[in-house]
Design an enzyme around this catalytic site. Structure first.
Site, short mmCIF file in Angstrom:
data_model
loop_
_atom_site.label_atom_id
_atom_site.label_comp_id
_atom_site.label_asym_id
_atom_site.label_seq_id
_atom_site.Cartn_x
_atom_site.Cartn_y
_atom_site.Cartn_z
N ILE A 121 -21.65 -4.78 9.46
CA ILE A 121 -21.52 -5.81 8.41
C ILE A 121 -22.93 -6.38 8.02
O ILE A 121 -23.34 -7.15 8.72
CB ILE A 121 -20.59 -7.02 8.66
CG1 ILE A 121 -19.13 -6.19 9.12
CG2 ILE A 121 -20.19 -8.20 7.74
CD1 ILE A 121 -18.03 -7.23 9.67
N GLU A 122 -23.23 -6.21 6.72
CA GLU A 122 -24.81 -6.64 6.18
C GLU A 122 -24.61 -7.85 5.10
O GLU A 122 -25.35 -7.38 4.32
CB GLU A 122 -25.40 -5.49 6.24
CG GLU A 122 -25.68 -4.57 7.32
CD GLU A 122 -26.46 -3.20 6.98
OE1 GLU A 122 -27.42 -3.51 6.22
OE2 GLU A 122 -26.15 -2.23 7.61
N GLN A 123 -23.55 -8.28 5.14
CA GLN A 123 -23.23 -9.19 3.95
C GLN A 123 -23.76 -10.66 3.99
O GLN A 123 -23.77 -10.97 5.25
CB GLN A 123 -21.65 -9.47 3.73
CG GLN A 123 -20.92 -7.90 3.43
CD GLN A 123 -19.55 -8.01 4.00
OE1 GLN A 123 -18.70 -8.97 3.51
NE2 GLN A 123 -18.87 -7.11 4.47
#
Length: 360
Positions: free
Chosen positions: A121-123
């Protein structure tokens, strides 16, 4: 009678879904053995995995389509195969949504005889926000569920090269590290936010890369929680201007608050790079400040490009740092992008890239 046949047929299909696809049923048993040193490989699909150095690999994170043949082969080598986990962060603020997502991932892992989960998850997340807490909760609850339902399974979480809110990813890194089995540190794309000059630079400069690990360790995150991720790719930057000193000015492409970014370039595989450098204008050059190789070439339209990448010389001191500082292991994005052909030079280059992961 038709109802009975329908039930029987449905039961048969459910059973068939969980039938072991391997030649030997033992290969469908989940891997439980802990290795002292992790070599963590991302696989994005296809069959190049058949040419990997399986004497080294401990975990494969599958980011392509499910490949039962890959699972069987990995298990035959004692290596884990783990699912990719990605979900919009606002969605998981709700407890029921988190539980449903985790339940689905556990069920899928079981049905495919897999050994865990890699959460990617690179948000952007703001510190102290509902998403900030929800992300930590997701990692903890996922780890608890996988460990309970698949004993010996592994849950990992992918983090940026530094914990200093890179790309506005302001996560609770300490709590997340405590909540899962390991952090895969993505020590690449380190030019995603260029604050200074808009110029082509190394994908993973040595001092910047190692400083990121010092920042994680200064948070009192245990070194045995950290796996160093290396790039087996580089960036091809079209130069707006190439100075006499060899500095390549690039287009301004903003990203998450920074005026320039590596999005001005294009990612290129090591396989492409090893061929392109041989026909380049400059040949392989070395930047002693960033400790990284690069080269210049002219495209078919006559435009100058500068390519920055990693090779065994730049990877070597990073791999040595892993061993000397007791990190959990090393890995790369991604395993597929070397040249696995039978051409002698390619075979030698590929073998060296695998071997240097263990230091030099």
């Amino acid at each position: 009678m038709s109802w009975f046949l329908l039930v029987l047929s449905s039961t048969f299909l459910v059973c068939r879904a969980d039938l072991c696809p391997c030649e030997s049923p033992e290969l469908c048993h989940q891997i439980r053995e802990e290795r002292d040193f992790e070599v963590f490989v991302f696989d994005v699909g296809g069959k190049t995995w058949k040419s990997y150095n399986w004497n080294m690999i401990t975990t494969v994170a599958t980011f392509g389509q499910y490949d039962a043949e890959l699972m069987c082969h990995a298990h035959s080598k004692g290596a884990r195969v783990v699912l990719k986990g990605d979900v919009p962060v606002p969605y998981i603020v709700d407890q029921d949504n988190r539980t449903a997502w985790i339940t689905e991932k556990v069920k899928l892992a079981k049905s495919q005889f897999m050994d865990g989960l890699n959460i990617d998850i690179e948000q952007p997340v703001e510190q102290g926000s509902p998403e900030y807490q929800a992300l930590t909760d997701l990692v903890r609850e996922s780890t608890e569920a996988f460990h309970r339902e698949i004993p010996g399974s592994q849950v990992s979480f992918d983090v940026a090269w530094s914990p200093e809110c890179i790309d506005k990813r302001c996560y609770d890194y300490v709590a997340i590290a405590e909540s899962c089995d390991l952090l895969f540190v993505m020590s690449y794309d380190e030019q995603s936010q260029m604050i200074g000059d808009c110029t082509a630079k190394a994908n993973a400069p040595l001092s910047q890369t190692l400083n990121g690990y010092e920042q994680y360790l200064n948070l009192t995150i245990k070194p045995t929680k950290l796996v160093m991720g290396l790039p087996w790719y580089g960036y091809d930057y079209p130069c707006l201007n190439l100075s006499q000193e060899g500095i390549c000015s690039i287009a301004k492409v903003p990203f998450r608050g920074a005026p320039c970014s590596d999005a001005a370039g294009k990612q290129k595989t090591y396989k492409w790079i090893t061929k392109q450098v041989n026909t380049s204008l400059s040949g392989r050059l070395w930047d002693d400040k960033q400790k990284a190789p690069y080269f210049n070439y002219k495209d078919s339209n006559g435009h100058i490009h500068q390519v920055w990448y990693d090779d065994p010389q730049s990877i070597c001191p990073k791999a040595n740092y892993v061993k000397s500082n007791g990190l959990r292991g090393i890995g790369m994005w991604n395993g597929n992008i070397l040249d696995y052909s039978d051409e002698p030079v390619a075979k030698q280059q590929t073998a060296v890239m695998w071997n240097v992961l263990l230091g030099c």
